[in-house]
Design an enzyme around this catalytic site. Sequence first.
Site, PDB file in Angstrom:
ATOM      1  N   HIS A  35       0.856  -1.183   0.000  1.00 54.55           N
ATOM      2  CA  HIS A  35       0.000   0.000   0.000  1.00 54.55           C
ATOM      3  C   HIS A  35       0.894   1.235   0.000  1.00 54.55           C
ATOM      4  O   HIS A  35       1.486   1.593   1.018  1.00 54.55           O
ATOM      5  CB  HIS A  35      -0.916   0.001   1.227  1.00 54.55           C
ATOM      6  CG  HIS A  35      -1.820  -1.197   1.286  1.00 54.55           C
ATOM      7  ND1 HIS A  35      -1.391  -2.418   1.767  1.00 54.55           N
ATOM      8  CD2 HIS A  35      -3.119  -1.367   0.923  1.00 54.55           C
ATOM      9  CE1 HIS A  35      -2.392  -3.295   1.701  1.00 54.55           C
ATOM     10  NE2 HIS A  35      -3.445  -2.675   1.196  1.00 54.55           N
ATOM     11  N   HIS A 265      -4.503   3.909  -3.152  1.00 54.06           N
ATOM     12  CA  HIS A 265      -4.496   3.196  -1.877  1.00 54.06           C
ATOM     13  C   HIS A 265      -3.556   2.001  -1.914  1.00 54.06           C
ATOM     14  O   HIS A 265      -2.897   1.689  -0.919  1.00 54.06           O
ATOM     15  CB  HIS A 265      -5.912   2.724  -1.538  1.00 54.06           C
ATOM     16  CG  HIS A 265      -5.973   1.788  -0.369  1.00 54.06           C
ATOM     17  ND1 HIS A 265      -6.057   2.209   0.935  1.00 54.06           N
ATOM     18  CD2 HIS A 265      -5.952   0.429  -0.313  1.00 54.06           C
ATOM     19  CE1 HIS A 265      -6.101   1.168   1.744  1.00 54.06           C
ATOM     20  NE2 HIS A 265      -6.028   0.074   1.010  1.00 54.06           N
ATOM     21  N   GLU A 414     -17.421  -4.154  24.729  1.00 55.04           N
ATOM     22  CA  GLU A 414     -16.592  -5.355  24.861  1.00 55.04           C
ATOM     23  C   GLU A 414     -15.359  -5.299  23.964  1.00 55.04           C
ATOM     24  O   GLU A 414     -14.246  -5.648  24.377  1.00 55.04           O
ATOM     25  CB  GLU A 414     -17.409  -6.615  24.533  1.00 55.04           C
ATOM     26  CG  GLU A 414     -18.529  -6.906  25.501  1.00 55.04           C
ATOM     27  CD  GLU A 414     -19.831  -6.187  25.152  1.00 55.04           C
ATOM     28  OE1 GLU A 414     -20.833  -6.394  25.860  1.00 55.04           O
ATOM     29  OE2 GLU A 414     -19.835  -5.437  24.151  1.00 55.04           O
ATOM     30  N   HIS A 476     -27.922 -15.443  25.387  1.00 58.62           N
ATOM     31  CA  HIS A 476     -26.830 -15.209  26.332  1.00 58.62           C
ATOM     32  C   HIS A 476     -26.092 -16.497  26.711  1.00 58.62           C
ATOM     33  O   HIS A 476     -25.109 -16.435  27.439  1.00 58.62           O
ATOM     34  CB  HIS A 476     -27.364 -14.558  27.610  1.00 58.62           C
ATOM     35  CG  HIS A 476     -27.709 -13.109  27.450  1.00 58.62           C
ATOM     36  ND1 HIS A 476     -28.546 -12.644  26.464  1.00 58.62           N
ATOM     37  CD2 HIS A 476     -27.314 -12.012  28.157  1.00 58.62           C
ATOM     38  CE1 HIS A 476     -28.666 -11.331  26.564  1.00 58.62           C
ATOM     39  NE2 HIS A 476     -27.926 -10.920  27.579  1.00 58.62           N
TER      40      HIS A 476
END
Length: 673
Positions: A35, A265, A414, A476
């Site tokens: 890149h 890019h 999380e 869950h």
Amino acid sequence: MDIAALRSAHPEHWMKAAAIRTLTLDAVAAANSGHSGMPMGMADVATVLFEKHLRFDPKAPNWPDRDRFVLSAGHGSMLLYSLLYLTGYEDMTLEEIKNFRQWGARTAGHPEYGHASGIETTTGPLGQGIANSVGFAIAEEIQRARYGTKIVNHRTYVIAGDGCLMEGVSQEAIGLAGMQQLGNLIVFFDNNNITIDGTVDMSDRTDQVARFEASGWHVQSIDGHDPVAIDAAITAAQNDPRPSMIACKTHIALGHAAQDTSKGHGALTDAGQLAAAKEVYGWTTAPFEVPADIKSQWEAMGARGATARAEWEAEFGKLSANRQAEFNRAYAGEAPKRLASVIRALKKQNSEAQPKVATRKSSEMVLEVVNPVMQETIGGSADLTGSNNTKTGDLGIFTPDNRKGRYIHYGIREHGMAAAMNGMALHGGARPYGGTFMCFTDYARGSMRLSALMGVPVVYVMTHDSIGLGEDGPTHQPVEHLALLRATPNTLVFRPADTVETAEAWEVALQQTSTPSVLALSRQNLPTVRSEHKNNNLVSKGAYVLAEAEGKRQVILIATGSEVSIALAAREKLQAEGIGTRVVSMPCMELFAQQDEKYRKRILPGGAVRIGIEAAVQQGWDRWLLGERGREAKAAFIGMDSFGASAPDTVLYEKFSITADAAATKAKELLGL
């Protein structure tokens, strides 16, 4: 873009930045992959940062009080490799640059922690670097409060692109950093308006400046190719008490035919276009050749840090011998000598008292004795403190008003929590652990994988580990998660059966220096299965004989966690019928696999039927059930082959046939009885 005007306005700066651009073009062309555009666009920012602001010493790359530089946009790795080579890092040679992206080279396609000095973290999965940087900054704040500004007082600088800021983890990180007012964190946003598919507005219209402002950051917008503006912006950021974002308007693949296009890019390998770009830069040397005067200017930037490091070493030498030893121990990742004794005492106490508690509570009991003797621990939870049992009384809450606090309220983040913990561990001098429900390892997965890839000893406290959590139901209840975690290389997955095993699991986890650990802990209360105290850490073996067969051994029941007590109850039923049954507790398959063959065969000998019992899917169990050659035993598995359901835990175990009766019946079937 008037490049001629840029060259004439700041000729010395221009040529130093051009060294980054040309090394990038040459390395990507030689590899025929990579890149090119981002390093070419951000070369001016990087040059000003390294020349005028970054506190580092290539001759002592692990100096604890160095500034950290994180390339979150890791695809632009040649920016970092060029900087390391130019400033004089000894293990980043010109040969490494020439071998970009080749087998065995330090210069991997994306920066990999541990491959070379100066690579502070593994990046490439977008958003991870900026999220790691929050952990770096938190660790710095806590250690500065503990040791004082003469010992710890450095900054974390980040280069992030549009892609990093589109990833969801970036908002988790930005929100946490803003709330915590991490004033030593400075992010450069490479605002080039280009993604692989095209311009950013094809997929996003977010006002990034407003977004950061709304999250409590200090923000500035500048021309990312103006060295004077860059310098002034960094100075302003350093003087603001908030974390700072500097939006740098840049041109991807500056000076190349692919400038400001999505093609810019990726890998720019056309020889004619490469030569034309170098001509625009005023660069006349051969490929990979940096003129001596420019290289010496870069090396002078690297040499500048030696004075600051020497001053720091003098201040560090003024600390008491004990303070120095404690600092060095924490940075070496070594557990304190007292850890073993406090764990042994807790084990003995619980073997005698034999409490019936959830292993999440057991974990809290362990942390109550561990945290006071390991002052480098930093705990936290993703808004489940009372459920994960991760907070102990001595920690204090980390806030802008209490930098000595060692407990972090991450909020419902999380992924951001896991990424921040990686950053803390990478910073050094910190032992982070954090909790959530085990099912939500899905949300943290990207960073948990990088913990393993980088080899950082983060501890993940994952509670509510099975259908045993009960009424919250299948959304869950983890079913496939143990298998997924065990399939991840360089990860220790512990599923302890009681408080004694939990204590031993924590002891092993805290002794790791290059492996993350996952503690899978129950919501429901479990009986003590280790009623006879032993000084030795049996969990460190991965599996061991918990109850031996009486009479001829015909059955081996292998279980983990909450199902160990089920295996013991099944053994009683089988022994009552004269069927000799051994129970093996297997709290960590990875550690058991590391034992020598003699030990493994002693624990799981041939000649008996084997039954595995775990309230999860079977994947990963066959090696231990069928034998390591796949043909040594008649075997069965009692566990889950579907999602769970919403009901009390006792009902669920009965409905899914994870019971002592089911295990005993299956054993007799395998024996032909």
